[in-house]
Enzyme design. Structure first.
Site, PDB file in Angstrom:
ATOM      1  N   ASP A  70      -4.766  68.285 101.932  1.00  0.00           N
ATOM      2  CA  ASP A  70      -5.315  68.982 103.102  1.00  0.00           C
ATOM      3  C   ASP A  70      -6.644  69.638 102.728  1.00  0.00           C
ATOM      4  O   ASP A  70      -6.752  70.864 102.611  1.00  0.00           O
ATOM      5  CB  ASP A  70      -4.298  70.016 103.623  1.00  0.00           C
ATOM      6  CG  ASP A  70      -3.124  69.333 104.307  1.00  0.00           C
ATOM      7  OD1 ASP A  70      -3.284  68.193 104.798  1.00  0.00           O
ATOM      8  OD2 ASP A  70      -2.032  69.929 104.354  1.00  0.00           O
TER       9      ASP A  70
ATOM     10  N   LYS B 251      -0.305  62.777 100.332  1.00  0.00           N
ATOM     11  CA  LYS B 251      -0.354  62.659 101.801  1.00  0.00           C
ATOM     12  C   LYS B 251      -1.797  62.812 102.272  1.00  0.00           C
ATOM     13  O   LYS B 251      -2.487  63.759 101.885  1.00  0.00           O
ATOM     14  CB  LYS B 251       0.515  63.737 102.453  1.00  0.00           C
ATOM     15  CG  LYS B 251       0.523  63.655 103.984  1.00  0.00           C
ATOM     16  CD  LYS B 251       1.640  64.491 104.559  1.00  0.00           C
ATOM     17  CE  LYS B 251       1.245  65.920 104.805  1.00  0.00           C
ATOM     18  NZ  LYS B 251       0.420  66.132 106.011  1.00  0.00           N
TER      19      LYS B 251
ATOM     20  N   LEU C  22      -0.907  60.776 110.345  1.00  0.00           N
ATOM     21  CA  LEU C  22      -1.844  60.990 111.460  1.00  0.00           C
ATOM     22  C   LEU C  22      -1.091  61.372 112.730  1.00  0.00           C
ATOM     23  O   LEU C  22      -1.690  61.559 113.783  1.00  0.00           O
ATOM     24  CB  LEU C  22      -2.711  59.743 111.663  1.00  0.00           C
ATOM     25  CG  LEU C  22      -3.550  59.363 110.423  1.00  0.00           C
ATOM     26  CD1 LEU C  22      -4.378  58.124 110.676  1.00  0.00           C
ATOM     27  CD2 LEU C  22      -4.447  60.518 109.996  1.00  0.00           C
ATOM     28  N   LYS C  23       0.232  61.461 112.637  1.00  0.00           N
ATOM     29  CA  LYS C  23       1.069  61.967 113.741  1.00  0.00           C
ATOM     30  C   LYS C  23       0.658  61.395 115.087  1.00  0.00           C
ATOM     31  O   LYS C  23       0.258  62.132 116.005  1.00  0.00           O
ATOM     32  CB  LYS C  23       1.017  63.493 113.798  1.00  0.00           C
ATOM     33  CG  LYS C  23       1.603  64.174 112.575  1.00  0.00           C
ATOM     34  CD  LYS C  23       1.796  65.655 112.822  1.00  0.00           C
ATOM     35  CE  LYS C  23       2.407  66.351 111.629  1.00  0.00           C
ATOM     36  NZ  LYS C  23       1.567  66.335 110.426  1.00  0.00           N
TER      37      LYS C  23
ATOM     38  N   HIS D  43       0.542  60.223 118.736  1.00  0.00           N
ATOM     39  CA  HIS D  43       1.226  60.693 119.947  1.00  0.00           C
ATOM     40  C   HIS D  43       0.363  60.270 121.124  1.00  0.00           C
ATOM     41  O   HIS D  43      -0.636  60.931 121.449  1.00  0.00           O
ATOM     42  CB  HIS D  43       1.378  62.225 119.905  1.00  0.00           C
ATOM     43  CG  HIS D  43       2.177  62.765 121.045  1.00  0.00           C
ATOM     44  ND1 HIS D  43       2.315  64.111 121.286  1.00  0.00           N
ATOM     45  CD2 HIS D  43       2.880  62.148 122.008  1.00  0.00           C
ATOM     46  CE1 HIS D  43       3.070  64.296 122.352  1.00  0.00           C
ATOM     47  NE2 HIS D  43       3.419  63.122 122.821  1.00  0.00           N
ATOM     48  N   ASP D  44       0.733  59.155 121.773  1.00  0.00           N
ATOM     49  CA  ASP D  44      -0.087  58.624 122.854  1.00  0.00           C
ATOM     50  C   ASP D  44       0.768  57.623 123.636  1.00  0.00           C
ATOM     51  O   ASP D  44       1.968  57.487 123.374  1.00  0.00           O
ATOM     52  CB  ASP D  44      -1.356  57.965 122.268  1.00  0.00           C
ATOM     53  CG  ASP D  44      -2.557  58.101 123.201  1.00  0.00           C
ATOM     54  OD1 ASP D  44      -2.384  57.822 124.409  1.00  0.00           O
ATOM     55  OD2 ASP D  44      -3.642  58.483 122.737  1.00  0.00           O
TER      56      ASP D  44
ATOM     57  N   PRO E 249       2.276  53.962 124.795  1.00  0.00           N
ATOM     58  CA  PRO E 249       2.742  52.908 123.895  1.00  0.00           C
ATOM     59  C   PRO E 249       1.654  51.961 123.400  1.00  0.00           C
ATOM     60  O   PRO E 249       1.582  51.653 122.202  1.00  0.00           O
ATOM     61  CB  PRO E 249       3.788  52.163 124.752  1.00  0.00           C
ATOM     62  CG  PRO E 249       4.325  53.232 125.646  1.00  0.00           C
ATOM     63  CD  PRO E 249       3.159  54.106 125.974  1.00  0.00           C
TER      64      PRO E 249
ATOM     65  N   GLY F  86       2.652  71.609  99.957  1.00  0.00           N
ATOM     66  CA  GLY F  86       1.202  71.708  99.885  1.00  0.00           C
ATOM     67  C   GLY F  86       0.718  72.984  99.246  1.00  0.00           C
ATOM     68  O   GLY F  86       0.609  73.091  98.022  1.00  0.00           O
ATOM     69  N   ARG F  87       0.436  74.003 100.083  1.00  0.00           N
ATOM     70  CA  ARG F  87      -0.236  75.202  99.608  1.00  0.00           C
ATOM     71  C   ARG F  87       0.424  75.919  98.433  1.00  0.00           C
ATOM     72  O   ARG F  87      -0.301  76.496  97.607  1.00  0.00           O
ATOM     73  CB  ARG F  87      -0.472  76.150 100.789  1.00  0.00           C
ATOM     74  CG  ARG F  87      -1.606  75.661 101.689  1.00  0.00           C
ATOM     75  CD  ARG F  87      -1.588  76.288 103.055  1.00  0.00           C
ATOM     76  NE  ARG F  87      -0.435  75.830 103.841  1.00  0.00           N
ATOM     77  CZ  ARG F  87      -0.179  76.241 105.074  1.00  0.00           C
ATOM     78  NH1 ARG F  87      -0.970  77.130 105.657  1.00  0.00           N
ATOM     79  NH2 ARG F  87       0.865  75.754 105.732  1.00  0.00           N
TER      80      ARG F  87
HETATM   81  O1  LIG Z   1       4.197  65.459 109.107  1.00  0.00           O
HETATM   82  C1  LIG Z   1       4.086  66.358 108.282  1.00  0.00           C
HETATM   83  O2  LIG Z   1       3.866  66.108 107.101  1.00  0.00           O
HETATM   84  C2  LIG Z   1       4.361  67.734 108.721  1.00  0.00           C
HETATM   85  C3  LIG Z   1       5.271  67.894 109.743  1.00  0.00           C
HETATM   86  C4  LIG Z   1       5.749  69.169 110.060  1.00  0.00           C
HETATM   87  O3  LIG Z   1       6.604  69.343 110.928  1.00  0.00           O
HETATM   88  N1  LIG Z   1       5.261  70.227 109.357  1.00  0.00           N
HETATM   89  C5  LIG Z   1       4.319  70.099 108.370  1.00  0.00           C
HETATM   90  O4  LIG Z   1       3.958  71.112 107.751  1.00  0.00           O
HETATM   91  N2  LIG Z   1       3.813  68.847 108.086  1.00  0.00           N
HETATM   92  C6  LIG Z   1       2.739  68.692 107.080  1.00  0.00           C
HETATM   93  O5  LIG Z   1       3.223  69.085 105.804  1.00  0.00           O
HETATM   94  C7  LIG Z   1       2.222  69.789 105.079  1.00  0.00           C
HETATM   95  C8  LIG Z   1       2.766  71.134 104.707  1.00  0.00           C
HETATM   96  O6  LIG Z   1       1.830  71.816 103.934  1.00  0.00           O
HETATM   97  P1  LIG Z   1       2.127  73.257 103.340  1.00  0.00           P
HETATM   98  O7  LIG Z   1       2.572  74.129 104.482  1.00  0.00           O
HETATM   99  O8  LIG Z   1       0.806  73.651 102.765  1.00  0.00           O
HETATM  100  O9  LIG Z   1       3.204  73.066 102.311  1.00  0.00           O
HETATM  101  C9  LIG Z   1       0.967  69.841 105.953  1.00  0.00           C
HETATM  102  O10 LIG Z   1       0.087  68.820 105.522  1.00  0.00           O
HETATM  103  C10 LIG Z   1       1.477  69.528 107.359  1.00  0.00           C
HETATM  104  O11 LIG Z   1       0.545  68.776 108.096  1.00  0.00           O
END
Ligand SMILES: O=C(O)c1cc(=O)[nH]c(=O)n1[C@@H]1O[C@H](COP(=O)(O)O)[C@@H](O)[C@H]1O
Length: 240
Positions: free
Chosen positions: A12, A33, A61-62, A64-65, A67, A215-216
């Site tokens: 990220d 990711k 890239l989630k 959502h649109d 079909p 992530g963080r």
């Molecule tokens: O699809 C995802 O990865 C995702 C779905 C979700 O419901 N929640 C969620 O936090 N994420 C992703 O998971 C990662 C979590 O990052 P941290 O919160 O930094 O650990 C981010 O890149 C979000 O985009």
């Protein structure tokens, strides 16, 4: 599979240079990711860079649109040869079915293995209050997550994204072959930030998650290598 290989770290960050710096700083991370921020910045270039370095890739890239649009995007994304792709389950049955078909078609055309297509059930940044009062969805949160996972499964998706709090119920109902990926994972020593349904890495894996997205707690730590090692050490020897 080694437990470290079940941890996906999100890139990220806003640029390709930042992404490569993280990948080089954390050579033991095998699964990265690529999400909206980095993909909007670099396009497919970062995918080729990660593949060249033999990394597994979660292209988040989630989608959502409608079909037709979702199917088109999934077909192109599948041709990159990535391992995981996300689509929002609330895009609906037709969009999910068309995406599942398109993933296979796209991979076939490119001559690569098809990605696992996974459905977002309910973002881990939302809690039951958000669901009831803002989204006006009149069912309990665990039930909503379960229904979205079942919709994804019935529509031919390979798995779902859920918080660690729902993973044991989903594992029980959807079975062992349904891939469950959990963001919203926080070691006890880290900040929750905007995550609302978080649990520790060990609790998430014990509950039945296949993969964790962390992530963080790693990437924003003063010492990302130490944070990664600490998480791995906390999981080592626990039998997960
Ligand atoms: O699809 C995802 O990865 C995702 C779905 C979700 O419901 N929640 C969620 O936090 N994420 C992703 O998971 C990662 C979590 O990052 P941290 O919160 O930094 O650990 C981010 O890149 C979000 O985009």
């Amino acid at each position: 599979m080694k437990v470290e290989d079940r941890i996906i770290v999100p890139l990220d960050v806003p640029s390709k240079e930042d992404a490569i710096a993280l990948v080089e700083q954390l050579p033991e991370v095998s699964f990265w990711k690529v999400g909206l921020e980095l993909f909007v910045s670099t396009g497919s270039e970062i995918i080729h860079t990660l593949k060249h370095r033999q990394k597994r890739i979660f292209l988040d890239l989630k989608f959502h649109d409608i079909p037709n649009t979702v199917a088109g995007a999934t077909r192109v994304a599948a041709a990159y040869g990535v391992d995981l792709i996300t689509i929002h389950a609330v895009a609906g049955r037709n969009a999910l079915k068309r995406a599942a078909e398109a993933a296979v078609e796209g991979a076939l055309t490119a001559g690569c293995p098809p990605p696992k297509l996974i459905g977002i059930t309910l973002l881990t940044s939302l809690n039951s209050r958000d669901l009831a009062f803002d989204l006006k969805i009149p069912i309990e949160l665990p039930e909503f997550v379960l229904q979205m996972a079942l919709l994804a499964q019935e529509s031919g998706l390979n798995g779902a994204v859920c918080s660690p709090m729902e993973v044991s119920q989903l594992r029980q109902v959807c079975g062992d072959d349904f891939l469950l990926v959990c963001p919203g994972v926080r070691p006890q020593w880290s900040e929750k930030g905007d995550q609302r349904r978080a649990m520790t890495p060990l609790a998430a894996l014990q509950a039945g998650a296949d993969y964790l997205v962390i992530g963080r707690p790693i990437t924003a730590a003063d010492d990302p290598v130490a944070a990664w090692n600490r998480i791995c050490e906390e999981l080592a020897g626990t039998g997960v």
